[in-house]
Design a protein around this motif. Sequence first.
Motif, PDB file in Angstrom:
ATOM      1  N   LYS A  29       6.564  -2.420 -26.679  1.00 41.89           N
ATOM      2  CA  LYS A  29       6.644  -3.791 -24.963  1.00 41.89           C
ATOM      3  C   LYS A  29       5.512  -2.896 -24.708  1.00 41.89           C
ATOM      4  N   LEU A  30       4.961  -3.235 -23.616  1.00 37.09           N
ATOM      5  CA  LEU A  30       3.781  -3.546 -22.992  1.00 37.09           C
ATOM      6  C   LEU A  30       4.451  -2.593 -22.340  1.00 37.09           C
ATOM      7  N   LEU A  31       6.215  -2.738 -21.263  1.00 32.39           N
ATOM      8  CA  LEU A  31       6.287  -1.846 -20.168  1.00 32.39           C
ATOM      9  C   LEU A  31       7.793  -1.371 -20.562  1.00 32.39           C
ATOM     10  N   PRO A  32       7.476   0.332 -20.286  1.00 34.61           N
ATOM     11  CA  PRO A  32       9.508   0.133 -20.310  1.00 34.61           C
ATOM     12  C   PRO A  32      10.605   0.113 -19.370  1.00 34.61           C
ATOM     13  N   VAL A  33      10.860  -1.523 -19.402  1.00 34.09           N
ATOM     14  CA  VAL A  33      11.857  -1.739 -18.548  1.00 34.09           C
ATOM     15  C   VAL A  33      13.456  -1.437 -18.840  1.00 34.09           C
ATOM     16  N   LYS A  34      14.134  -1.378 -17.814  1.00 35.06           N
ATOM     17  CA  LYS A  34      15.546  -0.688 -17.927  1.00 35.06           C
ATOM     18  C   LYS A  34      16.440  -2.336 -17.745  1.00 35.06           C
ATOM     19  N   SER A  35      17.398  -2.202 -17.888  1.00 37.23           N
ATOM     20  CA  SER A  35      18.700  -3.281 -17.218  1.00 37.23           C
ATOM     21  C   SER A  35      17.761  -3.691 -16.070  1.00 37.23           C
ATOM     22  N   ASN A  36      18.264  -5.353 -15.617  1.00 34.90           N
ATOM     23  CA  ASN A  36      18.026  -5.769 -14.521  1.00 34.90           C
ATOM     24  C   ASN A  36      18.709  -4.652 -12.985  1.00 34.90           C
ATOM     25  N   GLN A  37      20.277  -4.517 -13.757  1.00 34.49           N
ATOM     26  CA  GLN A  37      21.363  -3.640 -12.908  1.00 34.49           C
ATOM     27  C   GLN A  37      20.643  -2.198 -12.515  1.00 34.49           C
ATOM     28  N   ASP A  73       0.991  -1.307   0.332  1.00 32.04           N
ATOM     29  CA  ASP A  73      -0.059  -0.104   0.314  1.00 32.04           C
ATOM     30  C   ASP A  73       0.790   1.359  -0.241  1.00 32.04           C
ATOM     31  N   ALA A  74       1.911   1.787   1.070  1.00 33.76           N
ATOM     32  CA  ALA A  74       3.204   2.617   0.718  1.00 33.76           C
ATOM     33  C   ALA A  74       3.629   2.948  -0.409  1.00 33.76           C
ATOM     34  N   LEU A  75       3.511   1.250  -1.427  1.00 33.33           N
ATOM     35  CA  LEU A  75       4.657   2.266  -2.727  1.00 33.33           C
ATOM     36  C   LEU A  75       3.032   2.237  -3.832  1.00 33.33           C
ATOM     37  N   HIS A  76       2.270   2.233  -3.636  1.00 28.78           N
ATOM     38  CA  HIS A  76       1.085   2.397  -4.313  1.00 28.78           C
ATOM     39  C   HIS A  76       0.612   4.192  -4.326  1.00 28.78           C
ATOM     40  N   GLN A  77       0.733   4.465  -2.377  1.00 27.50           N
ATOM     41  CA  GLN A  77      -0.029   5.662  -2.428  1.00 27.50           C
ATOM     42  C   GLN A  77       1.822   6.255  -2.719  1.00 27.50           C
ATOM     43  N   MET A  79       9.821  12.480  -9.486  1.00 25.81           N
ATOM     44  CA  MET A  79      11.436  12.007 -10.117  1.00 25.81           C
ATOM     45  C   MET A  79      10.668  10.680 -11.662  1.00 25.81           C
ATOM     46  N   PRO A  80      10.377  11.031 -12.767  1.00 28.40           N
ATOM     47  CA  PRO A  80       9.948  10.161 -13.662  1.00 28.40           C
ATOM     48  C   PRO A  80      10.446   8.719 -13.843  1.00 28.40           C
ATOM     49  N   ARG A  81      11.938   8.816 -13.516  1.00 29.23           N
ATOM     50  CA  ARG A  81      12.551   6.946 -14.134  1.00 29.23           C
ATOM     51  C   ARG A  81      12.102   6.076 -12.487  1.00 29.23           C
ATOM     52  N   LEU A  82      12.068   6.657 -11.227  1.00 27.59           N
ATOM     53  CA  LEU A  82      11.864   6.226 -10.372  1.00 27.59           C
ATOM     54  C   LEU A  82       9.835   6.102  -9.941  1.00 27.59           C
ATOM     55  N   ALA A  83       9.077   6.362 -10.552  1.00 25.49           N
ATOM     56  CA  ALA A  83       7.378   6.168 -10.745  1.00 25.49           C
ATOM     57  C   ALA A  83       7.591   5.424 -11.647  1.00 25.49           C
ATOM     58  N   GLU A  84       8.577   5.258 -12.653  1.00 24.78           N
ATOM     59  CA  GLU A  84       8.403   3.918 -13.541  1.00 24.78           C
ATOM     60  C   GLU A  84       8.826   2.509 -13.108  1.00 24.78           C
ATOM     61  N   VAL A  85       9.206   2.432 -12.573  1.00 22.54           N
ATOM     62  CA  VAL A  85      10.752   1.925 -12.013  1.00 22.54           C
ATOM     63  C   VAL A  85       9.644   0.890 -10.369  1.00 22.54           C
ATOM     64  N   ARG A  86       8.699   1.837  -9.767  1.00 21.97           N
ATOM     65  CA  ARG A  86       7.641   1.505  -9.102  1.00 21.97           C
ATOM     66  C   ARG A  86       6.508   1.303  -9.291  1.00 21.97           C
ATOM     67  N   ASP A  87       6.217   1.650 -10.409  1.00 21.24           N
ATOM     68  CA  ASP A  87       5.472   0.772 -11.384  1.00 21.24           C
ATOM     69  C   ASP A  87       5.460  -0.657 -12.343  1.00 21.24           C
ATOM     70  N   ILE A  88       7.035  -0.802 -12.501  1.00 20.22           N
ATOM     71  CA  ILE A  88       7.031  -1.774 -13.322  1.00 20.22           C
ATOM     72  C   ILE A  88       7.396  -2.900 -12.453  1.00 20.22           C
ATOM     73  N   VAL A 134      -0.932  -0.430 -14.466  1.00 20.72           N
ATOM     74  CA  VAL A 134      -0.306   0.141 -14.753  1.00 20.72           C
ATOM     75  C   VAL A 134       0.018  -0.058 -16.165  1.00 20.72           C
ATOM     76  N   LEU A 135      -0.040  -0.825 -16.610  1.00 14.67           N
ATOM     77  CA  LEU A 135      -0.739  -1.340 -18.443  1.00 14.67           C
ATOM     78  C   LEU A 135      -1.108   0.018 -18.818  1.00 14.67           C
ATOM     79  N   ALA A 136      -1.783   0.782 -18.002  1.00 14.73           N
ATOM     80  CA  ALA A 136      -3.055   1.161 -18.749  1.00 14.73           C
ATOM     81  C   ALA A 136      -2.283   2.668 -18.436  1.00 14.73           C
TER      82      ALA A 136
END
Length: 345
Positions: free
Chosen positions: A245-253, A158-162, A167-176, A230-232
């Motif tokens: 792709k469905l999601l903007p996935v960065k490298s695993n590292q 729930d904390a992650l949701h809220q 920063m867009p990069r952190l929002a993307e990582v949280r969503d993925i 998330v997909l929407a």
Amino acid sequence: RTKLQRQFNTLLQGDEPVTAELLKNAFLGKTAPNKSLLELATYHNQQAAALVGADFAAGTIRRFTVSLNKLKAFLKHQHQRTDWPLEQLNHRFITEFEHFLKTAHSLDHNSAMNHLKYLKKLTNLALANDWLDKNPFVNYRCKVREVVREFLTAEELDALHQKVFTMPRLAEVRDIFLFACYTGYAYADVAKLTPQHLLTGIDGEKWIITSRSKTDTKSNVPLLPQALAVLARYANDPECQALGKLLPVKSNQKLNAYLKEVGDLCGIRKKLTFHIARHTFATTVTLTNGVPIETVSSMLGHKNLRTTQIYAKVVESKVGEDMRRLRDRLNSASESTGTSRKLGS
């Protein structure tokens, strides 16, 4: 005698220690040389690399290469050698390799076992091809120790949701990461998802229809509202559309590095890694909410139900909740019986 001496002198110039068997084969003109350990490892890795995309994932080949390098380092450190004759592989070699991994390279037990499993895989290949007469692993077990599998609680999810990220990069990582929490997919499986994997299931709802990259087993998952949300958010994302792709996935590292920031900002004390999302799906999202373990196993793409049962062991909160409901039912039944008796009297 002169011929024997000549063969002996020739063999002395090589890397292998000269044995009576080796000298006899040279004297009799047997041209098939004995295989060496690193020769076998190189052969194995080349064969596996040729099957990337069919039988092996690219990450598996990288792990094979790391294990090969560990063997090279061990031979140099322990024996001052660049290679090792296959016929000299024995129990002592295996235990010394384990000791080297745990001391010189400071690996934990399970990490060391992964490299020993690679060595065992090589010996099995040698045995199958009659390059080795005796199995050196006959009295050795590559047994891994059970580890505590970290997962997020409902409150942490729930904390992650809220949390609102600027920063867009952190929002993307949280969503993925959240998408993985509600689908159970590992990094490699999320990274490969395309719009072609998003289909309508037999129930009329949206599903991801795919197979696991690691095991090539079916892993079809009906999408929960959280995953669909998330997909929407990325349906019209330029990067996703460009890559198909469905999601903007960065490298695993990069993902794991950014996840640490995400966890800190959300007040989550656990060290977030992408694989925690898979554990969270198995525990907090499904098993804790009463989804049968057979269904969870199918969605996770496990080949064996025993693999999924590992998650069932850690869902102590569900055990407590089940027992609380049982106590409530028993108390209600007891109170009802007592009331009936009083009315009867």
